[in-house]
Design an enzyme around this catalytic site. Structure first.
Site, PDB file in Angstrom:
ATOM      1  N   ASP A 331      60.116 -32.451 -24.949  1.00 38.36           N
ATOM      2  CA  ASP A 331      60.521 -32.901 -26.274  1.00 38.36           C
ATOM      3  C   ASP A 331      60.208 -34.366 -26.537  1.00 38.36           C
ATOM      4  OD1 ASP A 331      61.435 -30.423 -26.943  1.00 38.36           O
ATOM      5  OD2 ASP A 331      63.520 -30.820 -26.420  1.00 38.36           O
ATOM      6  N   HIS A 451      62.174 -24.778 -32.303  1.00 40.46           N
ATOM      7  CA  HIS A 451      60.865 -25.172 -31.778  1.00 40.46           C
ATOM      8  C   HIS A 451      59.914 -23.978 -31.695  1.00 40.46           C
ATOM      9  CE1 HIS A 451      62.694 -28.873 -29.509  1.00 40.46           C
ATOM     10  NE2 HIS A 451      62.813 -28.950 -30.820  1.00 40.46           N
ATOM     11  N   ASP A 453      57.748 -23.454 -29.479  1.00 34.49           N
ATOM     12  CA  ASP A 453      57.552 -22.974 -28.097  1.00 34.49           C
ATOM     13  C   ASP A 453      58.622 -21.969 -27.685  1.00 34.49           C
ATOM     14  OD1 ASP A 453      59.767 -24.613 -27.626  1.00 34.49           O
ATOM     15  OD2 ASP A 453      58.863 -25.706 -25.952  1.00 34.49           O
ATOM     16  N   CYS A 627      60.424 -26.365 -21.879  1.00 35.22           N
ATOM     17  CA  CYS A 627      61.165 -27.486 -22.468  1.00 35.22           C
ATOM     18  C   CYS A 627      61.402 -28.606 -21.460  1.00 35.22           C
ATOM     19  CB  CYS A 627      62.514 -27.014 -22.997  1.00 35.22           C
ATOM     20  SG  CYS A 627      62.430 -25.635 -24.140  1.00 35.22           S
TER      21      CYS A 627
END
Length: 645
Positions: A331, A451, A453, A627
């Protein structure tokens, strides 16, 4: 030399003159221009031309002078009867060769007087020089990026810059009242800097001559054939107010009389494009894997190290003194690179989230040949969608005949008709302005974290496209569970070995009979399918290019979705080696049926699946393997300037 002098004959002609002839030295070229007609004049004085209103002589020189005033043009005027001239006039000429040169053909060599050096075009046959933003930091003793410092301490810093050569030729001195100046437009002053190497043989000094407050520089003319070498750096990446093009000019100035300002009589121009920041997709080879060490992820680190060792790249651990308890490496930063014919180096884009890792990119990454860039909003509030788990890039694709050889950036946003969360405008504008990885906006605001992802990733694969797109799929999970139920495995238990606060036994039957969860996942599937349709269109994918990975979600109190079990699509991709969140699915015949199913989908592609337990350290904190990690990859071999945006 190519720009000539213009002399109007009628104003200089004596009374009674009706025709004229010309003589000139060998290095001079003369054209007689009347209206739209131009005729070359030989130098021997033979032909005569009628003296008509508006007749002009256009003078140019084919070579530089050895001395001041060493060339001449003589005009002889004749009356009605012809015969001997009734008067003569002459002009002495000094030829000065001036050429400002750059690597306009992009081969790493500064060629002489490329005719296309003042323009910039895209594509394999394009022309125009390229400039890198000098955003690394060669010396540990300077407080800022090299592009923020008007000093140069080493030759290494010059290697990041583009060479520019001023070639001059002429007499030992300029004629009185003339000077040569190098200058930039005011609009480019904050975008380009120019350095000059003083005393190259006796203790070099690198002098900042153009950029920021310095708009022009008087060039020292040395006489004879000479080459002055300059080094040009970019100061800013393209963004919404800067298209990426900068120009530098050199002019020969003439002073007509004392007290009257100089005026340009010749100008040469070069144009540079600032190289864009380029992201690297999962299909490129990994170089370094970054991960944080926090108090509860020791076992996770151990599994990541084993995976990285298998993949043959290097693990870089960010320890507590630097991460300050922030575990979300993905991030905080996005790794990319910049590239010119003479140089390429990685550049990290720092997100505006500024958690505990906010000092990491500056203190641990920025250095020699490792650059840094960031975009901070002045007025907009920063949300979770500004974290770079919400910034991904596809592998290269061709869409409707249009090639995207560097892939397309993917960012998550809100539903088009809603006033939900979006990535902050200053970051979106930066990504769009790079031009070479045309962004696609997806819908991710339906997720708690929000997100991209969390529902899509890419892995290498056989075939013409060279990859497969993986998508999280509740529908695939329910389909698998129903198959197992039909096989009599409905009581197979999930979450074995999984540390949960809720100790109730969860089976396939219980999941399938939970009507609330079914409805929630129908909604999630619709959100994912919306994105699936966008991606199929914008990346020109068919269903055979897409693999659905089983996933389930649950809704939080605000109606946003979070993963019910570790979300396998949120994986780390290291060439053929995949680090997949261990899903702790139903155990069938001693094996997790989710793991077995995913292996059956991915291993035929030549991929190696390693399932990593991230429950206590990441999943419970609303993230997974991807992440908590980040990958610095090798750049594309493709030259971005061959793109046609």
């Amino acid at each position: 030399l190519s720009t000539g002098l213009r002399k109007c004959l009628c104003r200089a002609a004596p009374a009674g003159a009706v025709s004229f002839s010309l003589k000139h030295t060998e290095a001079v070229d003369v054209e007689v221009v009347t209206g739209e007609r131009a005729e070359a004049a030989p130098g021997n004085g033979g032909p005569r031309w009628p003296l008509e209103e508006g007749t002009v002589l256009r003078l140019s020189m084919s070579r530089a002078s050895a001395e001041v005033n060493d060339n001449k043009v003589t005009v002889s005027y004749y009356g009605e009867e012809g015969g001997q001239p009734i008067d003569q006039a002459g002009v002495f000429l000094t030829g000065i060769g001036i050429s400002l040169d750059v690597d306009a053909d992009r081969d790493g060599v500064v060629e002489k007087n490329n005719p296309k050096k003042a323009t910039w075009t895209w594509g394999p046959d394009g022309q125009g020089a390229i400039l890198l933003v000098n955003c690394d930091k060669e010396s540990p003793f300077t407080p800022a990026l090299d592009c923020d410092d008007e000093r140069v301490f080493s030759k290494e810093d010059l290697l990041d810059m583009s060479r520019m050569v001023l070639r001059t030729e002429g007499p030992q001195r300029l004629p009185r009242g003339y000077e040569i100046v190098l200058y930039i437009p005011v609009s480019d002053a904050d975008k380009v800097g120019v350095f000059y190497v003083q005393n190259p043989f006796f203790g070099q000094r690198y002098v900042h001559i153009l950029g920021r407050r310095k708009l022009y520089h008087a060039v020292q003319y040395t006489g004879g054939p000479a080459e002055l070498e300059f080094f040009v750096e970019g100061l800013r990446f393209p963004d919404d107010s800067f298209l990426g093009l900068v120009s530098i000019h050199v002019s020969l100035l003439e002073s007509l009389a004392e007290g009257i300002p100089h005026a340009p009589i010749f100008t040469d121009t070069v144009v540079f494009r600032v190289a864009p920041w380029i992201m690297t997709p999962n299909t490129l080879a990994p170089v370094n894997v970054f991960v944080c060490s926090v108090k509860d992820n020791y076992l996770f680190l151990k599994e990541i190290k084993n995976l990285v060792d298998k993949a043959g790249c290097e693990l870089k651990v960010c320890y507590g003194y630097m991460n300050r308890g922030d575990r979300w490496m993905q991030d905080e930063v996005e790794f990319g690179y910049i590239h010119a014919p003479h140089k390429s180096f990685p550049v990290v884009l720092d997100s505006p989230r500024d958690g505990g890792l906010k000092d990491f990119p500056i203190k641990e990454l920025l250095g020699p040949d490792f650059g840094y860039v960031t975009r901070e909003p002045l007025f907009e509030a920063v949300t979770s969608l500004d974290s770079f788990g919400n910034l991904e890039v596809s592998p290269p694709v061709t869409v409707g005949g249009k090639e995207y050889p560097l892939g397309r950036i993917l960012i998550g946003s809100s539903f088009p008709t809603s006033a939900g969360r979006r990535m902050t405008k200053v970051v979106r504008d930066f990504l769009y302005a790079q031009q070479v990885q045309s962004p696609v906006e997806l819908y991710s605001d339906w997720l708690t974290v929000g997100h991209v992802d969390e529902f899509v990733t890419f892995v290498p694969g056989p075939g013409a496209k060279g990859f497969r797109m993986l998508m999280a799929s509740p529908a695939a999970c329910y389909k698998l569970f129903r198959e197992k139920q039909k096989e009599g495995r409905g009581e197979a238990t999930m979450f074995k070995g999984y540390s949960r606060t809720d100790t109730k036994r969860v089976t396939i039957n219980k999941v399938l009979s939970n009507d609330t969860m079914v409805r929630q996942n129908q909604y999630v599937q619709r959100c994912i399918d919306w994105n699936r349709d966008i991606l199929k269109k914008e990346l020109d994918l068919t269903e055979s290019d897409i693999i659905d990975l089983p996933a389930l979600f649950k809704m939080d109190k605000k109606g946003k979705a979070v993963a019910y079990f570790p979300n396998m699509v949120n994986m780390i991709v290291l060439s053929q080696d995949l680090g997949i969140p261990k899903p702790f699915g139903p155990i069938v015949e001693g094996e997790c049926c989710l793991e077995r199913h995913v292996r059956s989908l991915l291993e035929p592609l030549g991929l190696i699946c390693s399932f990593i337990d991230d429950v206590s350290s990441y999943h419970k904190n609303l993230g997974e393997v991807h992440c908590g990690t980040n990958v610095h990859r090798r750049p594309f071999s493709f030259k971005w300037w061959h793109v046609v945006p």
